[in-house]
Design a protein around this motif. Structure first.
Motif, short mmCIF file in Angstrom:
data_model
loop_
_atom_site.label_atom_id
_atom_site.label_comp_id
_atom_site.label_asym_id
_atom_site.label_seq_id
_atom_site.Cartn_x
_atom_site.Cartn_y
_atom_site.Cartn_z
N CYS A 1 37.05 36.53 41.29
CA CYS A 1 36.26 37.75 41.06
C CYS A 1 36.19 38.12 39.58
O CYS A 1 35.39 38.97 39.20
N GLY A 2 37.00 37.50 38.75
CA GLY A 2 36.93 37.75 37.32
C GLY A 2 37.83 38.86 36.81
O GLY A 2 37.85 39.14 35.61
N CYS B 1 40.67 39.32 44.81
CA CYS B 1 40.14 38.09 45.42
C CYS B 1 41.24 37.19 45.96
O CYS B 1 40.94 36.23 46.68
ZN LIG Z 1 40.15 38.18 41.35
#
Ligand SMILES: [Zn+2]
Length: 119
Positions: free
Chosen positions: A8-9, A72
């Motif tokens: 997800c960054g 995530c």
């Molecule tokens: Zn993540």
């Protein structure tokens, strides 16, 4: 320098030099995670989003924490619970661009039984 992120960054991992070797461990935790570990000296890897976006797991002899993104779920690294000089941590290089880790030498570590590399 080489950088990667969780799916997800939220977590970004920046290593000072691209890894050349990665370890696959068959211990009860690593085999489930499917992680590919590359080792770095504590303090040389920049991890952003940690600990505000991470959860950690501690088990066994309680020397390290395995860290994952709390959004995530991707496992990003493990780090020692106690800092000491020359301490090492490991980055899960699965979070890097596959092209960047194409030529890694993979070492298999028998963390389940002998605690030795299988080669
Ligand atoms: Zn993540």
């Amino acid at each position: 320098m080489l950088a990667g992120t969780c799916h997800c960054g939220a977590i970004r991992i920046e290593v000072p030099t691209p890894p050349e070797v990665a370890t696959v461990c068959n211990c009860s935790s690593c085999r489930r995670l499917g992680a590919l570990w590359s080792y770095y000296k504590v303090g040389t890897v920049k991890i952003t989003g940690h600990p505000e976006h991470t959860d950690a797991y501690v088990w066994g002899d309680r020397t390290l924490r395995t860290v994952r993104c709390r959004h995530c779920g991707c496992v990003t690294h493990w780090e020692p619970l106690e800092s000491k000089p020359d301490g090492h941590m490991a980055v899960n290089v699965r979070n890097f661009d596959p092209l960047e880790i194409d030529n890694l030498r993979i070492r298999r570590f028998d963390g389940a039984v002998t605690w030795k590399y299988l080669e």
